[in-house]
Design an enzyme around this catalytic site. Structure first.
Site, short mmCIF file in Angstrom:
data_model
loop_
_atom_site.label_atom_id
_atom_site.label_comp_id
_atom_site.label_asym_id
_atom_site.label_seq_id
_atom_site.Cartn_x
_atom_site.Cartn_y
_atom_site.Cartn_z
N CYS A 28 0.65 -0.96 -0.69
CA CYS A 28 0.33 0.22 0.38
C CYS A 28 0.85 1.23 0.43
CB CYS A 28 -0.92 0.11 0.63
SG CYS A 28 -0.09 -0.16 2.85
N ASN A 31 2.02 1.35 4.39
CA ASN A 31 2.25 0.35 5.37
C ASN A 31 2.10 0.14 6.55
OD1 ASN A 31 5.55 -1.94 5.72
ND2 ASN A 31 3.48 -2.70 5.18
N CYS A 33 -1.67 1.21 7.76
CA CYS A 33 -3.75 0.66 7.80
C CYS A 33 -4.14 -0.70 6.86
CB CYS A 33 -3.67 1.58 7.15
SG CYS A 33 -3.61 3.41 8.32
N ARG A 34 -3.31 -0.55 5.73
CA ARG A 34 -4.07 -1.89 4.17
C ARG A 34 -3.05 -2.94 5.14
NH1 ARG A 34 -5.08 2.09 -0.50
NH2 ARG A 34 -3.28 2.97 0.27
N SER A 35 -1.94 -2.70 4.01
CA SER A 35 -1.26 -4.16 3.76
C SER A 35 -0.78 -4.78 4.88
CB SER A 35 0.35 -3.81 2.62
OG SER A 35 1.18 -2.77 3.87
N ASP A 152 -8.00 4.12 0.82
CA ASP A 152 -7.43 4.11 1.33
C ASP A 152 -8.12 4.73 3.15
OD1 ASP A 152 -5.20 5.76 3.35
OD2 ASP A 152 -4.82 6.58 1.61
P1 4NP Z 1 -2.10 2.90 4.08
O1 4NP Z 1 -2.01 4.59 4.59
O2 4NP Z 1 -1.36 3.36 2.99
O3 4NP Z 1 -2.54 2.11 4.06
O4 4NP Z 1 -1.24 2.41 4.91
C1 4NP Z 1 -1.42 5.47 4.32
C2 4NP Z 1 -1.15 5.68 5.68
C3 4NP Z 1 -0.39 7.15 5.60
C4 4NP Z 1 -0.56 7.75 4.84
C5 4NP Z 1 -0.66 7.66 3.80
C6 4NP Z 1 -1.50 6.55 3.74
N1 4NP Z 1 0.45 8.95 5.48
O5 4NP Z 1 0.41 10.00 4.12
O6 4NP Z 1 1.58 9.17 5.90
#
Ligand code: 4NP
Length: 184
Positions: A28, A31, A33-35, A152
């Site tokens: 993702c 790294n 939230c989703r992955s 997201d």
């Molecule tokens: P992820 O979500 O891609 O599912 O881990 C996010 C986590 C952090 C950020 C963006 C999306 N960020 O901008 O820090």
């Protein structure tokens, strides 16, 4: 003289379509939230099917902001509510080795997929997670059914994380079926 390209493994009747896959990397943006959720759910399902030791399972982000961080507390909470333990730490995609160290890279959305391809991932090694979700499991998620993207949830609510959990679970189950065959 250029060496001939070895043909991609072809599906055989009765053989799962991704039977050659042993090393899976979920991808993702951050790294956190989703992955990590996809990694934890996939590990959990692999344990339940008694194939955990046959697989290498990891996750990473295309961004660098959360290297070394634990998963987001909202991903930890929704996973725990479903009996899944998350144990990953933030790691950034390493284009120098991840495209050979893993048989399959599984991005959560099309932006992650574009980032992977731009970093040099061979097209036949990258598949969106929701490509594997059975259509019936996506029936209650029309937007995800249309886009095949896990949205997201970083700026979202606990309900968004529950939705992400359900989508990730559907994709992870379908992916495991594609690798080891459907459960009896
Ligand atoms: P992820 O979500 O891609 O599912 O881990 C996010 C986590 C952090 C950020 C963006 C999306 N960020 O901008 O820090």
């Amino acid at each position: 003289m250029t060496a001939p390209r070895s043909p991609s493994p072809q599906p055989e009747p009765g053989r799962p379509p991704l039977a050659h896959v042993r090393r899976v990397m979920f991808v993702c943006l951050g790294n956190i939230c989703r992955s990590p959720l996809a990694q934890g759910v996939f590990e959990h399902l692999a344990v339940a099917r008694d194939v955990r030791d046959d697989l290498i399972i990891a996750s990473c982000g295309t961004g660098h902001w959360h290297v070394g961080d634990p998963p987001d507390h909202r991903s930890i909470a929704v996973a725990r509510a479903h009996g899944v333990h998350l144990r990953s730490r933030g790691r950034q995609l390493d284009a120098s080795c991840d495209f050979t160290a893993f048989d399959l890279l599984v991005p959560m959305d099309r932006s992650n997929l574009r980032n992977l391809l731009a970093a040099g991932c061979p097209k036949d090694r990258a598949r969106l997670l929701l490509e594997f979700a059975p259509p019936a499991a996506l029936a209650e998620h029309p937007e995800a059914a249309r886009t095949l993207e896990v949205p997201d949830p970083y700026h979202g609510t606990p309900a968004d994380f529950e939705r992400v959990y359900r989508l990730v679970h559907a994709g992870a189950e379908g992916l495991l079926d594609a690798i080891v065959g459907p459960s009896a």
